[in-house]
Scaffold this motif. Structure first.
Motif, short mmCIF file in Angstrom:
data_model
loop_
_atom_site.label_atom_id
_atom_site.label_comp_id
_atom_site.label_asym_id
_atom_site.label_seq_id
_atom_site.Cartn_x
_atom_site.Cartn_y
_atom_site.Cartn_z
N ILE A 338 42.51 17.94 -1.98
CA ILE A 338 42.44 16.56 -2.45
C ILE A 338 43.47 15.66 -1.78
CG2 ILE A 338 43.03 15.19 -4.51
CD1 ILE A 338 41.23 17.07 -6.10
N MET A 342 42.63 12.19 0.04
CA MET A 342 43.04 10.92 -0.56
C MET A 342 43.40 9.87 0.50
SD MET A 342 44.98 12.15 -4.02
CE MET A 342 46.05 10.74 -4.11
N ILE A 382 26.08 10.41 -8.26
CA ILE A 382 27.23 9.59 -7.88
C ILE A 382 26.87 8.69 -6.69
CG2 ILE A 382 29.57 9.68 -6.91
CD1 ILE A 382 29.99 12.24 -8.63
N LEU A 386 26.91 4.56 -6.56
CA LEU A 386 27.70 3.80 -5.59
C LEU A 386 26.80 2.84 -4.80
CD1 LEU A 386 30.01 6.67 -4.27
CD2 LEU A 386 30.64 4.83 -5.86
N LEU A 394 36.09 -0.02 -6.47
CA LEU A 394 36.24 1.44 -6.46
C LEU A 394 36.28 2.02 -5.04
CD1 LEU A 394 33.93 2.52 -9.42
CD2 LEU A 394 36.38 2.06 -9.46
N GLN A 397 38.09 5.55 -3.45
CA GLN A 397 38.23 6.58 -4.46
C GLN A 397 37.59 7.88 -3.97
OE1 GLN A 397 40.02 6.50 -7.23
NE2 GLN A 397 40.60 4.36 -6.84
N LEU A 399 35.61 10.79 -5.33
CA LEU A 399 34.86 11.21 -6.51
C LEU A 399 34.51 12.68 -6.38
CD1 LEU A 399 32.75 8.00 -6.35
CD2 LEU A 399 34.64 8.45 -7.93
N ILE A 400 34.35 13.34 -7.51
CA ILE A 400 34.15 14.79 -7.46
C ILE A 400 32.89 15.19 -8.21
CG2 ILE A 400 35.16 17.03 -8.09
CD1 ILE A 400 37.90 15.77 -7.52
N ALA A 401 32.04 15.96 -7.51
CA ALA A 401 30.79 16.42 -8.13
C ALA A 401 30.82 17.93 -8.24
CB ALA A 401 29.60 15.98 -7.31
#
Lengths: 401, 401
Positions: A338, A342, A382, A386, A394, A397, A399-401
């Motif tokens: 992560i 980021m 997701i 978006l 946003l 960002q 995002l996590i699936a």
């Protein structure tokens, strides 16, 4: 009369038109191209348009005149100009704006690269504004680049969804019947005005549900949703040509296809110097899902972003790019990766300046086939969110699936 | 005639009304409460409403009849019923629906806890549906719980934004003038119908911009945006009463206030058995930012979620809860805490069933004052986006500012 920016007020070159060379019209006008092509005779008729845009928008309940209210950060009038511009047989578009909004209008023309636009100062009423526009077209002014038209379309600046077939019908009727007295939505006073003061044939465009006028604040909301819907109709999954990457990319593509009805999902490789991808960009797809081979970098996404930045795709509409990364959460705790991912925040800030909305998406990639399907389904939801919302708050960002 | 669910078709008790006891009306009706209170005499007049809702919505271009089209996942007709229900002096609301939609309508009444509703079968035309509704009100049926009204309001099921003052004016006019022949938007045929077949005074509601009818798909978009705007006007920052937590909570509150114009930002402590917070929930605030003391758990958020679940706040509108956590990214790498905070996904799935949209937000908390302000500002932008869009596809995500 004030001309637009250099090179913007001359008539368009005759010849093939509506080829979609400069973005953003495909979705809205695809169905109209054939109509135009079946009427080649139309090209020989000199047609101009006058847009009265001097209103103050008092019914809107907002301080900005409604023609300048932003929809996806772009002023409403720019959408109307775009709709008229894509009709190549409209040789000149004359916009009447108040003196105080002249500079705003010039900057809109420049920023969104509008062409064939001339500006005149609006009068105190809508009729006087139309008169100013018609006068500019009718007069033989020394410095004018305007060509004298045979037919003039008077079109409200706050009716952004005008379609070519309606304009074509109007022009045909105007040519056949001259200015006979039609039963027109807005009354015939404007028509009388045109008849009285100009030697130019004029006809008002009749209203229809599609031609609907942005009057109240709720109309701005509706316009924004309609535009978002139009530019969300296609998603392109971009992937490297390496086999394992292609495999997972195609899996995601399949799930996107089954989860998103009414959306065309295509896929394209980043290889071959991106020739096919270039075509998809030219064809005005506004949504990209970029599958990255290595979980921890953005190599593929960066290639795609460079291509998008080189194109002019995002001038008129915000382009959504979802940078997708896969990871087996069981084998590698997501927190390890992560931190690297980021960094997408920094990229997103940079490309936001070019109207590209970049988001990160880390999809769990378990060994279990059923679990993989579920995480791909979560990823598709997701991505759909978006693309649908185009939420600039946003960007960046992960995002996590 | 088919009655609604048990207990739903009887007239409301007379007495104080519009006290906002059962959610969702505050934002829309706040300005109307005073109007109603200045007209106490109105309560003694027996008023009923008939909603013809048998249409098939062919102009909408969608297969669902427009009155059943979802806005924020709730059918349009439920918003219209809610608007009429909050007017306590309307004793009965009779809805005319087609036989095939009777069960759908019953489930809507049950799910959204509508009261004072009776159902009748719609006729083949709008007029016949109105006639069925009036007949049910006029007849002395043995099992009917309906009270015979002196005035009947005929209101379209697809006009969700009707306000009490308009209804009050109509009822006053109807009482004063009986059914004299008004100049009515929808023509007077319905009025003639009422006069001919019923011994009930009837009057049609005159149209106005506010009373606008949902006709096209774009109207659904506009309605959704308007409703989102109405329920996004207040954000409550919830925090523990411990001093350091309060400090950072108030900092965030201040930044939210300066970043979000047109939004009322309040703050409330979770202590005192949450008495004040209970009041805010009763007053129908639909947006909560919950500041958690420990970075790695959700103690405060869980307390708030319990309170929200116990209340009926989220029956009518989705409630947004942003679980906020602070962390000095320099001292502790965010990845260490992220894994814990990712559990928010599980919570979010659970509370989604109760129409609560839960998101996580990790805000960087640097020592440097200026940097702190910037990360709080980023946090505020993310909160504003979440509140504005109410995107259910992004629930359970951990966003980072």
């Amino acid at each position: 009369m004030e001309p637009g920016p250099p090179g913007s007020s001359g008539p368009a070159e005759p010849g093939p038109c509506l080829s979609g060379q400069r973005g953003a019209d495909h979705a809205a006008s695809a169905s109209l191209q054939s109509a135009a092509r079946t009427e080649p005779g139309r090209h020989s008729l000199a047609v101009a348009a006058v847009l009265p845009a001097g209103g103050c928008g008092e019914r809107m309940g907002v301080p900005t005149p409604k023609q300048f209210c932003p929809i996806l950060e772009r002023p409403l009038i720019s959408y109307t100009l775009q709709a008229l511009e894509r009709v190549c047989w409209i040789k000149d578009i004359v916009v009447a704006v108040t003196g105080e909004n002249m500079e705003v209008m010039k900057s809109i023309i420049q920023k969104y690269q509008h062409e064939r636009i001339s500006l005149v100062e609006a009068g105190v009423t809508r009729h006087r504004s139309i008169f100013s526009g018609l006068k500019a077209l009718a007069e033989d002014q020394l410095n004018s680049k305007l060509s004298k038209p045979e037919v003039v379309i008077i079109h409200d600046a706050v009716r952004p969804f005008v379609e070519e077939d309606v304009l074509l019908k109007v022009v045909t009727a105007a040519k056949e019947h001259g200015c006979t007295d039609y039963d027109l939505e807005f009354g015939t006073e404007c028509l009388q005005l045109a008849l009285k003061y100009c030697r130019t044939k004029a006809k008002l465009v009749e209203g229809s549900p599609d031609l609907w006028k942005v009057t109240y604040k709720r109309d701005l909301y509706a316009a924004e949703s309609i535009i978002k819907e139009i530019i969300s109709q296609e998603i392109c999954v971009v992937m490297d040509s390496k086999e394992d990457n292609k495999h997972v990319g195609h899996l995601l593509e399949e799930v996107l296809k089954s989860e998103l009805n009414h959306v065309k999902v295509t896929s394209e490789a980043l290889c071959h110097a991106g020739r096919h991808l270039q075509q998809i960009i030219l064809d005005q797809c506004y949504n990209f899902v970029c599958v990255n081979v290595m979980t921890s970098d953005f190599q593929e996404t960066q290639k795609l972003l460079s291509m998008l930045e080189e194109s002019n795709l995002s001038i008129l509409y915000p382009v959504v790019v979802v940078s997708v990364h896969f990871l087996d959460f069981k084998l590698v705790p997501p927190s390890q990766k992560i931190e690297n991912l980021m960094h997408i925040k920094e990229f997103s800030k940079k490309v936001k300046e070019r109207n590209i909305l970049l988001y990160g998406l880390l999809i769990s990639y378990p060994q279990d086939e059923q679990k993989l399907q579920e995480s791909l389904r979560q990823g598709a939801i997701i991505i759909a969110s978006l693309v649908k919302e185009r939420n600039s708050g946003l960007i960046g960002q992960l995002l996590i699936a």
